[in-house]
Design a protein around this motif. Structure first.
Motif, PDB file in Angstrom:
ATOM      1  N   GLY A  62       0.806  -1.210   0.000  1.00 50.61           N
ATOM      2  CA  GLY A  62       0.000   0.000   0.000  1.00 50.61           C
ATOM      3  C   GLY A  62       0.837   1.257   0.000  1.00 50.61           C
ATOM      4  N   ARG A  63       1.934   1.234   0.751  1.00 46.50           N
ATOM      5  CA  ARG A  63       2.820   2.393   0.768  1.00 46.50           C
ATOM      6  C   ARG A  63       3.455   2.625  -0.599  1.00 46.50           C
ATOM      7  NH1 ARG A  63       3.846   7.396   1.883  1.00 46.50           N
ATOM      8  NH2 ARG A  63       6.064   7.863   2.102  1.00 46.50           N
TER       9      ARG A  63
ATOM     10  N   GLN B   1       0.954   4.213  -2.873  1.00 49.15           N
ATOM     11  CA  GLN B   1       0.768   5.626  -2.558  1.00 49.15           C
ATOM     12  C   GLN B   1       1.902   6.466  -3.133  1.00 49.15           C
ATOM     13  OE1 GLN B   1       0.272   6.383   1.569  1.00 49.15           O
ATOM     14  NE2 GLN B   1       0.124   8.588   1.328  1.00 49.15           N
TER      15      GLN B   1
ATOM     16  N   TYR C 207      -5.260   0.586  -5.338  1.00 51.21           N
ATOM     17  CA  TYR C 207      -5.180   1.511  -4.210  1.00 51.21           C
ATOM     18  C   TYR C 207      -6.524   1.618  -3.494  1.00 51.21           C
ATOM     19  CZ  TYR C 207      -4.068   5.817  -1.666  1.00 51.21           C
ATOM     20  OH  TYR C 207      -3.853   6.755  -0.691  1.00 51.21           O
ATOM     21  N   ASP C 208      -7.607   1.559  -4.249  1.00 52.53           N
ATOM     22  CA  ASP C 208      -8.936   1.640  -3.647  1.00 52.53           C
ATOM     23  C   ASP C 208      -9.379   0.322  -3.030  1.00 52.53           C
ATOM     24  OD1 ASP C 208      -9.229   4.295  -4.303  1.00 52.53           O
ATOM     25  OD2 ASP C 208     -10.276   3.901  -6.186  1.00 52.53           O
TER      26      ASP C 208
ATOM     27  N   SER D 171      -5.159  -1.859   3.380  1.00 54.19           N
ATOM     28  CA  SER D 171      -4.242  -0.910   4.016  1.00 54.19           C
ATOM     29  C   SER D 171      -4.392   0.490   3.435  1.00 54.19           C
ATOM     30  CB  SER D 171      -2.798  -1.396   3.849  1.00 54.19           C
ATOM     31  OG  SER D 171      -2.461  -1.495   2.477  1.00 54.19           O
ATOM     32  N   THR D 172      -4.536   0.593   2.120  1.00 56.30           N
ATOM     33  CA  THR D 172      -4.697   1.912   1.501  1.00 56.30           C
ATOM     34  C   THR D 172      -6.111   2.449   1.710  1.00 56.30           C
ATOM     35  OG1 THR D 172      -5.095   0.737  -0.590  1.00 56.30           O
ATOM     36  CG2 THR D 172      -2.900   1.610  -0.218  1.00 56.30           C
ATOM     37  N   GLN D 173      -7.082   1.568   1.826  1.00 56.80           N
ATOM     38  CA  GLN D 173      -8.428   2.028   2.170  1.00 56.80           C
ATOM     39  C   GLN D 173      -8.442   2.672   3.547  1.00 56.80           C
ATOM     40  OE1 GLN D 173     -12.136   0.254   1.914  1.00 56.80           O
ATOM     41  NE2 GLN D 173     -11.854  -0.685  -0.085  1.00 56.80           N
TER      42      GLN D 173
ATOM     43  N   TRP E  99      -6.083   4.185   4.999  1.00 54.37           N
ATOM     44  CA  TRP E  99      -5.453   5.507   4.892  1.00 54.37           C
ATOM     45  C   TRP E  99      -6.441   6.532   4.326  1.00 54.37           C
ATOM     46  CZ3 TRP E  99      -0.767   7.404   6.387  1.00 54.37           C
ATOM     47  CH2 TRP E  99      -0.405   8.648   5.894  1.00 54.37           C
ATOM     48  N   GLN E 100      -7.178   6.142   3.290  1.00 51.38           N
ATOM     49  CA  GLN E 100      -8.126   7.066   2.675  1.00 51.38           C
ATOM     50  C   GLN E 100      -9.284   7.396   3.614  1.00 51.38           C
ATOM     51  OE1 GLN E 100      -9.019   6.500  -1.646  1.00 51.38           O
ATOM     52  NE2 GLN E 100      -7.910   4.591  -1.400  1.00 51.38           N
TER      53      GLN E 100
END
Length: 560
Positions: free
Chosen positions: A461-462, A465, A508-509, A513-515, A517-518
């Protein structure tokens, strides 16, 4: 019917939850009015009574959902309704006696809200817009409460489990509040907007040309949205609170509430009439797991930790005395909460579900439960654990934020977009964790594998980003021109474009992990609410896929 009502009302008056909620509604309404009095004195605002009188009204759905589900759910889970049927009471009398009792409780809650608001009368006087007009508004609000009660009564009589019914009722209330807020906010969009708004060097505000507002709802959709905003009880309550009690078509709003109440009561009775009260094996497994979860020390500590975390978040903002906009305060208080939930849920799932592999699963299968029932009940328990941690953070954050910071949430729709997205993400994480633990088949191995995979997913996820948001699309490049070394902008070869960027954006969506963050850093003024709903849909897809794979793995697993 009279005997059932007498017994129900007697039980209601002795119900501790009813007494606590009544006191809580009164104190919350009174506190908001006291805060309004202090602000009026400090800033010499000269605001009328109705300026904050209706602020607590939109929270009515959440209070009623919890009470109705627990009050009626107790009878279903304890077998009291079966006893009532056995001694000769008809299902019609039982259902409508429960509905009338819950409506009486809603009336008491409503009276507590009105009395709490009356604390402001000595300072503000009575309503500046007139007593008659505000009594009409209060009547509109009251009938919307009755509509809420009838809707929650359907759900409470349909679910045998008290705990599951309470969670389902709260989710339903959130959906109703979100729906009403969505339709009302959509109707509030202006027909035109400015192409730009900027501040000049002289400090004046300069407006661009007026252009059509893409968010404006035109005909014929506008007529449909108008009706739905009145049909949803929450839409009426938000409309009343947002307009300080100034509403149009009060008779139509009352008629909509009466119609919803009658339809919901009839539909609930028809469903209750056909309901069977035998407890299924799945229900028994869920009851047993939830009882075991309630006694799990790690789960209790995690819930307590999230409650403390939410409280500290608001207190720190208060101590910093931040001069932020209301939405910025909300963003800052919410900062990072879903990430700890996802991490703590991994430990709870690995210990709670991993303990089953000590032989409990074999025992459950030996007594006739199917593998599908065993796995599904475990997943539901793990999801409830995650939802409980979300609630334990959100409740103190919302209540303390509103009381200590004032105007903490300017739009209920943003709050519920946070909540829906985080709950959906919790469902996805619980499904993934159950799959991992099923593969590991041991508590210690499941915890180690879960943490290892979590670290990998966070690292991926990082990297996503960085690729999407931290790599510039253009970069400086040294160029020789006329014998001199200069630099010029060129397209950055590392910047993803086209199909590659679309694929990375979808990943990303989708990635949990990225969810997280969002969801944590939704800027409320710039990111559409629709984006949070899209993330929720992705989470549901991930949860469903991981659940199906987990079922397949568990059915083929050798448990010897």
């Amino acid at each position: 019917m009279s005997k059932l009502l007498s017994a129900n009302l007697s039980r209601l008056m002795k119900n501790r939850l009813f007494i606590l909620l009544t006191a809580g509604v009164f104190l919350f309404s009174a506190y908001l009015m006291i805060c309004s009095i202090r602000a009026d004195i400090k800033y010499d605002g000269g605001n009328p009574l109705e300026y904050r009188f209706y602020d607590a009204l939109p929270y009515a759905g959440l209070i009623l959902s919890a009470f109705v589900a627990l009050f009626i759910g107790t009878e279903l889970s304890d077998g009291t309704i079966r006893n009532k049927i056995a001694v000769g009471h008809t299902r019609r009398d039982i259902y409508f006696a429960d509905l009338i009792t819950c409506s009486a409780a809603a009336t008491v809650f409503f009276a507590a809200w009105v009395l709490g608001g009356m604390v402001g009368v000595p300072h503000f006087g009575l309503w500046s817009t007139g007593i008659k007009s505000n009594l009409i508004v209060i009547a509109v609000a009251y009938f919307s409460m009755l509509a809420f009660t009838a809707i929650f009564s359907i759900l409470a009589h349909s679910i045998q489990s008290r705990a599951v019914g309470a969670v389902a009722a709260i989710f339903l209330s959130i959906f109703i509040i979100y729906g009403g807020s969505y339709f009302y906010n959509s109707l509030s969009e202006p027909e035109t907007s400015y192409e730009y708004i900027r501040i000049t060097e002289e400090g004046t505000v300069e407006y661009g040309d007026e252009i059509p507002n893409p968010a404006y709802v035109g005909e014929p959709e506008r007529a449909v949205y108008e009706v739905l905003s009145h049909v949803f009880p929450s839409g009426q309550q938000i409309r009343i609170a947002d307009n300080y009690g100034e509403i149009e078509q009060p008779a139509f709003m009352i008629a909509c509430s009466i119609g919803v109440t009658v339809i919901a009561a009839a539909a609930g009775y028809l469903l209750f009439k056909k309901k069977r009260f035998e407890v299924s094996r799945m229900t028994k497994l869920i009851f047993a797991n939830l009882e075991r979860l309630r006694k799990n020390m790690l789960f209790i500590l995690c819930v307590a930790a999230m409650f403390v975390f939410g409280t500290i978040s608001v207190i720190m903002i208060k101590q910093e005395n931040l001069t932020l906009l209301h939405n910025d305060k909300a963003d800052k208080a919410f900062g990072g909460y879903i990430m700890p939930v996802c991490i703590l849920l991994a430990f709870v799932c690995s210990t709670f579900y991993g303990e089953e592999y000590d032989g409990t699963i074999r025992n459950k299968l030996n007594v006739g439960n199917t593998r599908f029932q065993v796995y599904t009940s475990q997943y539901i328990s793990c999801f409830v654990a995650g939802a409980a941690m979300c609630f334990s953070f959100l409740i103190p954050t919302v209540l303390l934020g509103e009381m200590m910071l004032g105007g903490f949430y300017t739009k209920a729709s943003y709050l519920f977009s946070y909540f829906i997205s985080s709950i959906a993400l919790t469902a996805a994480c619980a499904s993934i964790y159950c799959l991992i633990i099923t593969i590991a088949a041991k508590k210690s191995a499941g915890m180690a594998l879960t943490i290892f995979i979590m670290l990998i997913v966070m690292w991926i996820g990082r990297q996503l980003q960085i690729s999407l948001f931290e790599i510039p699309d253009r970069t400086f490049h040294p160029v020789m021109e006329n014998g001199e070394l200069t630099s010029a902008y060129i397209d950055n070869p590392l910047y993803p474009t086209g199909v590659k960027r679309t694929i990375l954006k979808c990943a990303y969506d989708i990635l949990p992990s990225t969810q997280s963050w969002q969801i944590t850093y939704f800027p409320q003024n710039s990111v559409p609410i629709e984006h949070s709903l899209k993330l929720a849909v992705f989470s549901v897809i991930v949860a469903s896929a991981a659940f199906l794979v987990g079922i397949k793995v568990f059915e083929q697993k050798d448990l010897k």
